[in-house]
Design an enzyme around this catalytic site. Structure first.
Site, mmCIF file in Angstrom:
data_model
loop_
_atom_site.group_PDB
_atom_site.id
_atom_site.type_symbol
_atom_site.label_atom_id
_atom_site.label_comp_id
_atom_site.label_asym_id
_atom_site.label_seq_id
_atom_site.Cartn_x
_atom_site.Cartn_y
_atom_site.Cartn_z
ATOM 1 N N GLY A 11 0.697 -1.115 0.084
ATOM 2 C CA GLY A 11 -0.109 -0.053 -0.046
ATOM 3 C C GLY A 11 0.752 1.343 0.033
ATOM 4 N N ILE A 13 1.241 4.061 2.200
ATOM 5 C CA ILE A 13 1.877 4.213 3.427
ATOM 6 C C ILE A 13 2.919 2.953 3.610
ATOM 7 C CG2 ILE A 13 1.619 4.660 5.890
ATOM 8 C CD1 ILE A 13 -0.960 6.034 5.169
ATOM 9 N N TYR A 153 -16.525 2.908 7.399
ATOM 10 C CA TYR A 153 -15.013 3.105 7.538
ATOM 11 C C TYR A 153 -14.515 3.422 8.912
ATOM 12 C CZ TYR A 153 -10.246 4.835 6.839
ATOM 13 O OH TYR A 153 -9.064 4.985 6.845
#
Length: 337
Positions: A11, A13, A153
């Site tokens: 990903g 980050i 989320y």
């Protein structure tokens, strides 16, 4: 050499953090499900770069695959776990909420169980500024209540925080939760606004500007963010003694070796000023498609980072224009435009 198990290394980050820690001499095993939420080729390219380093290895599997997760962690035997993997995206959580529960709740539970079983010396867990919801008090402080998430989320990330606190309390598992504020930078996610802005402006397509541009965000350079995480690895929370007072402004739990830390730029930028910076760097004006507020969006986010600075001495130093220029340079190179 310290061994670190990191979830989500393909990903945005996770890739940058892995590079930073490899440069610092850590040995890393990455774990990523390579889901198709956005371009898998971009994820694979990130991993291929990391795999060129002799101290990086990786497994492709889902967090929900308990047998694989346990076998990999047990074999690698890390002293530190950094849990970044998640189903991200505020708006997508309206379309497929189950994927958020599966990854962000069940997956996080599986990571916590592994950390408990191995007696990890420090668990670090990525949460989000979205847990602050519509909190009217800004800048957001770690000690503010965050019990009103506006999206699935945010709710699943807050559930992960609550689970982590219980594990810290019950099994004395030192845990740091960091709440990220709007992160941007090279090798970024194509679903994020700044990425879409650059792409559409270069392609002479209109950009969607929500709430008619009346939004503020704490834009955080990924370079600053991963430096903050690197420093927080060494700031291990310690459970306070009975009756011991926690310093004012510190989010350290009175009942567990557990702390929440904001990681942001410690400033808020108007959305139209952010777009103007992109236009300036590109040397090209955008065509605006002004739209109403999206469900679940907050009009403003802004991090109080006093605790981060107190714990680590670190303050973000990347200017918005420099950060955007780095991204645009990478974008032009990667997509050959």
């Amino acid at each position: 050499m310290r061994k670190v198990f990191i979830t989500g290394t393909a990903g945005f980050i996770g890739f940058h953090l892995s590079q930073r820690l490899l440069d610092a001499g850590f040995v890393i095993h990455g774990y990523d499900g390579m889901t198709a939420y956005y371009d898998v080729a971009l994820k694979r390219r990130r991993h291929s770069i990391l795999l060129q380093h002799p101290n990086f290895s990786a497994t492709e599997a889902m967090l929900q695959d308990l047998a694989t997760l346990d076998a990999v962690i047990d074999d690698f035997a890390p002293s530190i776990i950094i849990h970044l993997a998640a189903q991200a995206g505020v708006r997508y959580s309206l379309e497929d909420p189950r994927s958020y529960v599966d990854t962000n709740v069940v997956g996080t539970f599986n990571v916590l169980e592994a950390a408990r079983r191995l007696g990890i010396s420090h668990l670090l867990f990525a949460s989000t500024s979205s847990v602050y919801g519509a909190n009217a008090s800004i800048p957001f402080r770690e000690t503010d209540k965050a019990d009103g998430p506006l999206t699935v989320y945010a709710a699943t990330k807050k559930a992960g925080e609550a689970l982590a606190h219980s594990y810290a309390h019950l099994w004395n598992l030192p845990t740091t939760v960091f709440r990220f504020f709007t992160v941007y930078g090279k090798w970024g996610r194509p679903d994020l606004a700044y990425f879409k802005f650059v792409r559409n402006i270069l392609e002479d397509k209109p950009i969607d500007v929500y709430n008619h541009g009346e939004m503020w965000r704490d834009f955080t350079s990924v370079d600053d963010l991963v430096e903050a995480v690197r420093l927080l690895i060494d700031v291990v929370p310690v459970r306070p003694e009975a009756g011991e007072a926690v310093e004012p402004g510190d989010s350290l739990s009175p009942d567990a070796p557990f702390r929440v830390v904001n990681i942001g730029n410690s400033d808020k930028t108007h959305l139209m000023d952010f777009i103007a910076t992109i236009e300036d760097v590109l040397g090209k004006k955008a065509h605006y498609n002004f739209m109403p507020m999206q469900p679940g969006d907050a009009p403003a986010t802004w991090a109080d980072t006093a605790l981060l600075t107190r714990l680590t001495g670190f303050q973000p130093k990347t200017s918005l224009r420099d950060g955007i220029a780095k991204f645009v340079s990478w974008y032009r190179d990667y997509y050959d435009v």
